[in-house]
Scaffold this motif. Structure first.
Motif, PDB file in Angstrom:
ATOM      1  N   CYS A 190      -7.722  -2.424  -0.609  1.00  0.00           N
ATOM      2  CA  CYS A 190      -7.594  -3.821  -0.416  1.00  0.00           C
ATOM      3  C   CYS A 190      -8.646  -4.751  -0.984  1.00  0.00           C
ATOM      4  O   CYS A 190      -9.764  -4.407  -0.395  1.00  0.00           O
TER       5      CYS A 190
ATOM      6  N   ALA B  35       2.637  -4.119  -6.654  1.00  0.00           N
ATOM      7  CA  ALA B  35       1.917  -2.825  -6.400  1.00  0.00           C
ATOM      8  C   ALA B  35       2.397  -1.670  -7.249  1.00  0.00           C
ATOM      9  O   ALA B  35       1.686  -1.049  -7.899  1.00  0.00           O
TER      10      ALA B  35
ATOM     11  N   ARG C 285       0.810  -1.200   0.044  1.00  0.00           N
ATOM     12  CA  ARG C 285       0.004   0.079   0.212  1.00  0.00           C
ATOM     13  C   ARG C 285       0.678   1.186  -0.002  1.00  0.00           C
ATOM     14  O   ARG C 285       0.564   2.105  -0.718  1.00  0.00           O
TER      15      ARG C 285
ATOM     16  N   ASP D 146      -4.767  -8.861  -8.012  1.00  0.00           N
ATOM     17  CA  ASP D 146      -4.422  -7.224  -7.966  1.00  0.00           C
ATOM     18  C   ASP D 146      -4.733  -6.852  -9.420  1.00  0.00           C
ATOM     19  O   ASP D 146      -4.553  -7.271 -10.436  1.00  0.00           O
ATOM     20  N   HIS D 147      -5.222  -5.637  -9.559  1.00  0.00           N
ATOM     21  CA  HIS D 147      -5.424  -4.988 -10.807  1.00  0.00           C
ATOM     22  C   HIS D 147      -5.721  -3.483 -10.657  1.00  0.00           C
ATOM     23  O   HIS D 147      -6.180  -3.188  -9.375  1.00  0.00           O
TER      24      HIS D 147
ATOM     25  N   ASN E   1      -6.167  -1.879  -6.955  1.00  0.00           N
ATOM     26  CA  ASN E   1      -7.043  -2.890  -6.129  1.00  0.00           C
ATOM     27  C   ASN E   1      -5.744  -3.804  -5.610  1.00  0.00           C
ATOM     28  O   ASN E   1      -5.453  -4.495  -6.638  1.00  0.00           O
ATOM     29  N   LEU E   2      -5.314  -3.837  -4.701  1.00  0.00           N
ATOM     30  CA  LEU E   2      -4.354  -4.878  -4.111  1.00  0.00           C
ATOM     31  C   LEU E   2      -4.935  -6.107  -3.206  1.00  0.00           C
ATOM     32  O   LEU E   2      -5.725  -5.797  -2.285  1.00  0.00           O
ATOM     33  N   SER E   3      -4.429  -7.131  -3.411  1.00  0.00           N
ATOM     34  CA  SER E   3      -4.847  -8.417  -2.742  1.00  0.00           C
ATOM     35  C   SER E   3      -4.211  -7.894  -1.302  1.00  0.00           C
ATOM     36  O   SER E   3      -3.496  -7.491  -1.182  1.00  0.00           O
TER      37      SER E   3
ATOM     38  N   VAL F  45      -0.447  -8.621  -0.875  1.00  0.00           N
ATOM     39  CA  VAL F  45       0.185  -7.254  -1.275  1.00  0.00           C
ATOM     40  C   VAL F  45       0.046  -6.168  -0.692  1.00  0.00           C
ATOM     41  O   VAL F  45       0.821  -5.250  -0.379  1.00  0.00           O
ATOM     42  N   TYR F  46      -1.276  -5.666  -0.209  1.00  0.00           N
ATOM     43  CA  TYR F  46      -1.746  -4.604   0.362  1.00  0.00           C
ATOM     44  C   TYR F  46      -0.975  -4.481   1.733  1.00  0.00           C
ATOM     45  O   TYR F  46      -0.236  -3.275   2.053  1.00  0.00           O
TER      46      TYR F  46
ATOM     47  N   GLU G  50       0.845  -2.360 -10.753  1.00  0.00           N
ATOM     48  CA  GLU G  50      -0.503  -2.019 -10.932  1.00  0.00           C
ATOM     49  C   GLU G  50      -0.680  -0.500 -11.036  1.00  0.00           C
ATOM     50  O   GLU G  50      -1.266   0.172 -12.000  1.00  0.00           O
TER      51      GLU G  50
END
Length: 228
Positions: free
Chosen positions: A61, A95, A42, A68-69, A78-80, A83-84, A98
């Motif tokens: 998140c 991150a 993030r 993630d996309h 938008n991070l899983s 990843v977030y 994206e």
């Protein structure tokens, strides 16, 4: 050897390649997730957006793994969850990748604009093409036009897959360049980020080739049915 037989050999080769690429990608992300960084995914996303002068994109998140996309319609990265919240090189690479799409959007990157324009077309095609192709194959001798319509619809999804390639490769290039310039990574870790994103790009290459092979298969069925 018939054209259909050649297709099935090609299909099996692509399926094996897809499995190899997916397995390799999972292993690399698991490995590089153990390389810690002082910032979470993030934080990396917010920093990259800020340093590229982008202040109208939110970082959110979402659930899932490798989900993630970037959504250009809502301007959200938008991070899983992994990843977030992850403070490691794998999370940073994803991150930044994206956010690379967000930079493309802000700069009106032509392939991204083309991909976005294809989204509603592909959405419509994906909804109907399977049924149209199935019925078309069953009625090809009496109503070949239906099979041709299905092929055209499938062709739009193949085009989308190939348009996606330069979009994803460019986003990864932007991500790696920024990670190196930002000072967040060392020589060793930037190589890891590049390797992880390269492996991710291979999944898009395999998907595009698979779509092309399937398109050729349907075309061969259509041509064979017309000859009969």
């Amino acid at each position: 050897m018939s054209s259909i037989s050649i297709y099935w050999i090609l299909f099996i080769v692509i399926a094996i390649a897809s499995w190899i690429v997916s397995s390799s990608l999972e292993r690399k992300f698991e490995k590089y997730s153990k390389e810690s960084l002082p910032m979470t995914g993030r934080d990396v996303a917010l920093k990259m957006l800020r340093e590229n002068g982008i202040d109208d994109v939110k970082v959110t998140c979402i659930s899932g793994q490798l989900t993630d996309h970037y959504n250009p319609a809502t301007k959200t990265v938008n991070l899983s969850e992994a990843v977030y919240n992850g403070a490691n090189i794998a999370a940073a690479a994803v991150a930044a990748h994206e956010c690379g799409h967000a930079v493309q959007h802000a700069m009106a990157y032509a392939p991204l604009k083309m991909r976005s324009a294809l989204v509603p077309v592909v959405s419509f095609s994906s909804k109907w093409m399977t049924w149209i192709l199935l019925i078309g194959m069953l009625t090809i001798e009496t109503f070949p036009t239906l099979m041709l319509v299905g092929i055209v619809l499938f062709a739009t999804t193949t085009l989308f897959a190939f348009v996606t390639l330069p979009v994803e490769i460019d986003a990864s290039r932007r991500a790696v360049n920024w990670l190196e310039e930002s000072g967040l990574t060392r020589r060793e870790t930037i190589a890891m980020a590049s390797d992880a994103l390269r492996s991710a790009a291979y999944t898009y290459v395999v998907a595009a080739l698979s779509s092309l092979a399937t398109l050729i298969y349907y075309i061969l069925i259509f041509m064979g049915g017309r000859r009969d």
